[in-house]
Motif scaffolding. Structure first.
Motif, mmCIF file in Angstrom:
data_model
loop_
_atom_site.group_PDB
_atom_site.id
_atom_site.type_symbol
_atom_site.label_atom_id
_atom_site.label_comp_id
_atom_site.label_asym_id
_atom_site.label_seq_id
_atom_site.Cartn_x
_atom_site.Cartn_y
_atom_site.Cartn_z
ATOM 1 N N ALA A 433 0.835 -1.214 0.000
ATOM 2 C CA ALA A 433 0.000 0.000 0.000
ATOM 3 C C ALA A 433 0.863 1.255 0.000
ATOM 4 N N VAL A 434 1.962 1.234 0.752
ATOM 5 C CA VAL A 434 2.868 2.387 0.787
ATOM 6 C C VAL A 434 3.476 2.624 -0.590
ATOM 7 N N THR A 435 3.883 1.544 -1.266
ATOM 8 C CA THR A 435 4.466 1.674 -2.608
ATOM 9 C C THR A 435 3.440 2.198 -3.600
ATOM 10 N N MET A 436 2.204 1.725 -3.487
ATOM 11 C CA MET A 436 1.161 2.251 -4.362
ATOM 12 C C MET A 436 0.994 3.757 -4.138
ATOM 13 N N GLY A 437 1.179 4.197 -2.895
ATOM 14 C CA GLY A 437 1.116 5.624 -2.620
ATOM 15 C C GLY A 437 2.239 6.392 -3.302
ATOM 16 N N GLN A 438 3.429 5.799 -3.372
ATOM 17 C CA GLN A 438 4.547 6.459 -4.054
ATOM 18 C C GLN A 438 4.284 6.532 -5.561
ATOM 19 N N ILE A 439 3.656 5.519 -6.094
ATOM 20 C CA ILE A 439 3.256 5.560 -7.507
ATOM 21 C C ILE A 439 2.240 6.683 -7.723
ATOM 22 N N ALA A 440 1.291 6.797 -6.796
ATOM 23 C CA ALA A 440 0.296 7.878 -6.895
ATOM 24 C C ALA A 440 0.967 9.245 -6.833
ATOM 25 N N ASP A 441 2.037 9.364 -6.030
ATOM 26 C CA ASP A 441 2.773 10.638 -5.958
ATOM 27 C C ASP A 441 3.278 11.053 -7.332
ATOM 28 N N ILE A 442 3.873 10.101 -8.044
ATOM 29 C CA ILE A 442 4.415 10.406 -9.368
ATOM 30 C C ILE A 442 3.299 10.770 -10.335
ATOM 31 N N LEU A 443 2.220 10.003 -10.310
ATOM 32 C CA LEU A 443 1.093 10.292 -11.207
ATOM 33 C C LEU A 443 0.523 11.677 -10.919
ATOM 34 N N GLN A 444 0.475 12.041 -9.647
ATOM 35 C CA GLN A 444 -0.002 13.371 -9.285
ATOM 36 C C GLN A 444 0.949 14.450 -9.818
ATOM 37 N N ASP A 445 2.262 14.194 -9.701
ATOM 38 C CA ASP A 445 3.246 15.142 -10.243
ATOM 39 C C ASP A 445 3.045 15.346 -11.741
ATOM 40 N N ARG A 446 2.610 14.293 -12.418
ATOM 41 C CA ARG A 446 2.419 14.347 -13.873
ATOM 42 C C ARG A 446 1.060 14.906 -14.263
ATOM 43 N N GLY A 447 0.214 15.159 -13.278
ATOM 44 C CA GLY A 447 -1.116 15.679 -13.583
ATOM 45 C C GLY A 447 -2.142 14.608 -13.854
ATOM 46 N N GLN A 448 -1.800 13.317 -13.604
ATOM 47 C CA GLN A 448 -2.741 12.218 -13.815
ATOM 48 C C GLN A 448 -3.576 12.044 -12.534
ATOM 49 N N PHE A 449 -4.423 13.033 -12.283
ATOM 50 C CA PHE A 449 -5.119 13.103 -11.001
ATOM 51 C C PHE A 449 -6.132 11.975 -10.806
ATOM 52 N N ASP A 450 -6.836 11.592 -11.863
ATOM 53 C CA ASP A 450 -7.868 10.555 -11.706
ATOM 54 C C ASP A 450 -7.272 9.240 -11.224
ATOM 55 N N GLU A 451 -6.166 8.816 -11.846
ATOM 56 C CA GLU A 451 -5.549 7.549 -11.458
ATOM 57 C C GLU A 451 -4.915 7.655 -10.077
ATOM 58 N N ALA A 452 -4.298 8.791 -9.787
ATOM 59 C CA ALA A 452 -3.719 8.979 -8.452
ATOM 60 C C ALA A 452 -4.805 8.900 -7.382
ATOM 61 N N LEU A 453 -5.948 9.516 -7.656
ATOM 62 C CA LEU A 453 -7.065 9.509 -6.711
ATOM 63 C C LEU A 453 -7.615 8.094 -6.536
ATOM 64 N N ARG A 454 -7.715 7.357 -7.646
ATOM 65 C CA ARG A 454 -8.209 5.976 -7.578
ATOM 66 C C ARG A 454 -7.297 5.130 -6.678
ATOM 67 N N ILE A 455 -5.989 5.289 -6.835
ATOM 68 C CA ILE A 455 -5.047 4.513 -6.025
ATOM 69 C C ILE A 455 -5.220 4.834 -4.548
ATOM 70 N N ARG A 456 -5.320 6.120 -4.241
ATOM 71 C CA ARG A 456 -5.468 6.504 -2.833
ATOM 72 C C ARG A 456 -6.734 5.883 -2.230
ATOM 73 N N ARG A 457 -7.840 5.954 -2.975
ATOM 74 C CA ARG A 457 -9.122 5.511 -2.438
ATOM 75 C C ARG A 457 -9.307 4.001 -2.465
ATOM 76 N N GLU A 458 -8.803 3.344 -3.506
ATOM 77 C CA GLU A 458 -9.107 1.930 -3.704
ATOM 78 C C GLU A 458 -7.981 0.986 -3.311
ATOM 79 N N GLU A 459 -6.736 1.461 -3.300
ATOM 80 C CA GLU A 459 -5.619 0.547 -3.050
ATOM 81 C C GLU A 459 -4.821 0.894 -1.804
ATOM 82 N N GLN A 460 -5.037 2.069 -1.243
ATOM 83 C CA GLN A 460 -4.372 2.402 0.009
ATOM 84 C C GLN A 460 -5.343 2.412 1.187
ATOM 85 N N MET A 461 -6.400 3.232 1.085
ATOM 86 C CA MET A 461 -7.312 3.380 2.217
ATOM 87 C C MET A 461 -7.886 2.055 2.719
#
Length: 576
Positions: A433-461
């Motif tokens: 889950a922590v690693t998925m969060g780091q992936i979401a960090d990169i996607l957020q940096d790239r502006g891929q907000f939908d996928e970053a949000l999905r990871i936070r909600r569905e694969e971390q929380m």
């Protein structure tokens, strides 16, 4: 007519004393939440024994009536066909009383029904404005955490009421043996804790807490020699469940006296280190530092325990590093830790310390040297030892450096191809889950907000909820708010920070997290409508004062943000 606050408190204590000892603490927690909490709550109770459940509910209803709260009971049977019908009954009961006890039938709350309940949560919260107490079993609670993640985030608590431990004449407990029973002096042994990665759910951990408490309350009292392991596990469970106050009380009032009776100085010093860990997390850095220097180090020096002394000096370096005192932290790592591990021939501890040195160098911007240490002085050691977990963690640290340098593609590849498969193979759901969060960090940096949000909600929380890690849930909610803010959804981002992040840090007593979140709220308000300027200024000044008091480097960053917006720092506060 409601009784006075004093009368309610006296009745709560008396009612708790009338229950089995294993139920005492959770009864006090549950009754306190119901009496003093908000009008709408959703609470889950693991109570598999029908007779004990009725006893607890009767005692609870007496307290609630004294507090002026009306109660009703809603049994869930096969006559209730689906979630829609249950929802209607809940709304009807909520209109008639302040507290609704929902007594679930085993198996009724399956995956499909929790999913349907999750979809109806908004209507439930708006129409059934009452304290909803769901009396379920461990399986139903575990399903709720995974199948109703959004609803699960609204829970006000999870509690467990289990029957007292079986007497010694009963069948052996799980994991026990005849040999253990013979050596225990007629005290049934507590079932052993799991080995390997601890992936127990919040419900399972709560059950384990109740199980240990029931065993500790069993008569005759177990001898001190048998108490050490379960007492230690109970403290760690309370800490992992985010009940820091209970963990501190347990360590100070139960575990420390036990170790003193046993004359175990080393165990006493280690328990004091756990107390310091919580104080450090809460921002009480001076007291944590004092404990490490004055109450741990002298013991290890007197015992000649050079390894424990080195570990403790490393903890001291952690505090100094958090305060931005990088030079002294680096000196301790190099001069007081490395030399010990080299002398002991402990190649793994040396590699871990080299990683801590790399952390400091990375914080200083010395990326090349930090990268060299990771690749040349850590990785080969873990490969030689066959330590797949430590190797995967180090690979992730390398990816972190590459990300900081802007090498996002390579960092993303490492997270996905070199870290995640290892954690999946090891069954380490937290690290995954922590690693998925780091992936979401990169996607957020790239502006891929939908996928970053999905990871936070569905694969971390869902993972942190299942594990009962309330702190990581709060951190993740803050990261979700960051994404929403980047997307321009400022209102929802602000709501999350105020209602779902800040209260957790406040409850945990985590000063740093609370100050940083308050600062984000203040900056948000200051950049918004002018009507909120006074509230924003107060939040920012308080946050800056707290960060400054703790000597944390975030104080300087916040001061710069305040200056950019034309705010002056309070003259009454200075950095220590």
């Amino acid at each position: 007519m409601a009784g006075s606050a004093f009368d309610v408190e006296q009745l709560r204590l008396a009612a708790a004393r009338g229950l089995p000892a294993s139920c005492h603490d959770d009864f006090l927690r549950l009754s306190r939440t119901l009496v003093h909490g908000p009008a709408f709550q959703w609470l889950l109770v693991d109570a598999p024994d029908e007779n004990l459940r009725k006893q607890v509910m009767t005692a609870l209803d007496e307290v609630l009536r004294m507090a002026g709260l009306n109660t009703s009971r809603l049994p869930v049977s096969d006559r209730i066909a689906d979630v829609a019908e249950l929802e209607e009954r809940l709304i009807k009961n909520a209109r008639a009383g302040s507290v609704v006890h929902v007594v679930g039938r085993p198996g009724w709350f399956d995956s499909a029904r929790w999913d349907a309940f999750n979809a109806r949560r908004e209507r439930l919260a708006s129409q059934a404005r009452a304290r909803l107490v769901f009396w379920l079993d461990a399986d139903a609670i575990a399903l709720a955490s995974s199948k109703a993640p959004d609803l699960w985030a609204w829970r006000s608590g999870v509690y467990a009421f289990l029957p007292p431990a079986a007497p010694a004449t009963s069948a052996p407990a799980i994991g026990s043996s005849p040999e253990l029973k013979l050596t225990s002096g007629h005290v049934s042994p507590i079932p052993p804790r799991p080995t390997g990665a601890d992936n127990r759910s919040m419900a399972e951990r709560s059950r384990r807490v109740a199980e240990i408490r029931a065993w500790l309350a069993n008569k005759p009292a177990p001898p001190d020699e048998l108490l050490a392991a379960p007492v230690d596990e109970l403290g760690r469970l309370l800490h992992d469940l985010g009940d820091y106050d209970a963990a501190l009380q347990h360590w100070r009032e139960v575990e420390l006296p036990l170790h003193r009776r046993l004359g175990d100085e080393r165990a006493e010093a280690m328990t004091k280190g756990q107390i310091a860990d919580i104080l450090q997390a809460r921002g009480q850095l001076d007291e944590a530092l004092r404990i490490r220097r004055e109450e741990q180090l002298p013991v290890y020096e007197r015992l000649g325990d050079v390894r424990s002394k080195a570990v403790t000096t490393g903890k001291i370096a952690d505090i100094l590093q958090a305060r931005g005192q990088l030079d002294e932290a680096l000196r301790i790592r190099k001069e007081e830790q490395l030399s010990v591990y080299e002398r002991l021939g402990d190649v793994r501890a040396k590699a871990v310390t080299m990683g801590k040195i790399a952390d400091i160098l990375q914080a200083r911007g010395q990326f090349d040297e930090a990268l060299r240490i990771r690749r040349e002085e850590q990785m080969p050691v873990y490969e030689r030892l066959g330590d797949a977990l430590s190797k995967a963690v180090t690979v992730g640290k390398i990816a972190n450096i590459l990300r900081t340098r802007g090498q996002l593609d390579e960092a993303l590849r490492i997270y996905r191809e070199e870290q995640l498969p290892v954690f999946e193979r090891l069954g380490d759901i937290r690290s995954k889950a922590v690693t998925m969060g780091q992936i979401a960090d990169i996607l957020q940096d790239r502006g891929q907000f939908d996928e970053a949000l999905r990871i936070r909600r569905e694969e971390q929380m869902p993972v942190f909820m299942r594990l009962g890690d309330v702190r990581e849930q709060a951190v993740t909610m803050g990261q979700i708010a960051d994404i929403l803010q980047d997307r321009g959804q400022l209102g929802e981002a602000l709501r999350i920070r105020k209602e779902e992040e800040l209260p957790v840090y406040d409850r945990l007593g985590e000063v740093r997290g609370k100050a940083i979140t308050s600062a984000k709220i203040g900056l948000h308000l200051l950049d918004g409508e002018g009507a909120t300027a006074d509230e924003a200024r107060q939040l920012l000044e308080t946050a800056w004062a707290e960060l400054s008091r703790l000597g944390l480097p975030e104080a300087d960053a916040l001061a710069e943000q305040m200056r950019m917006r034309g705010l002056k720092l309070p003259a009454t506060h200075r950095r220590e």
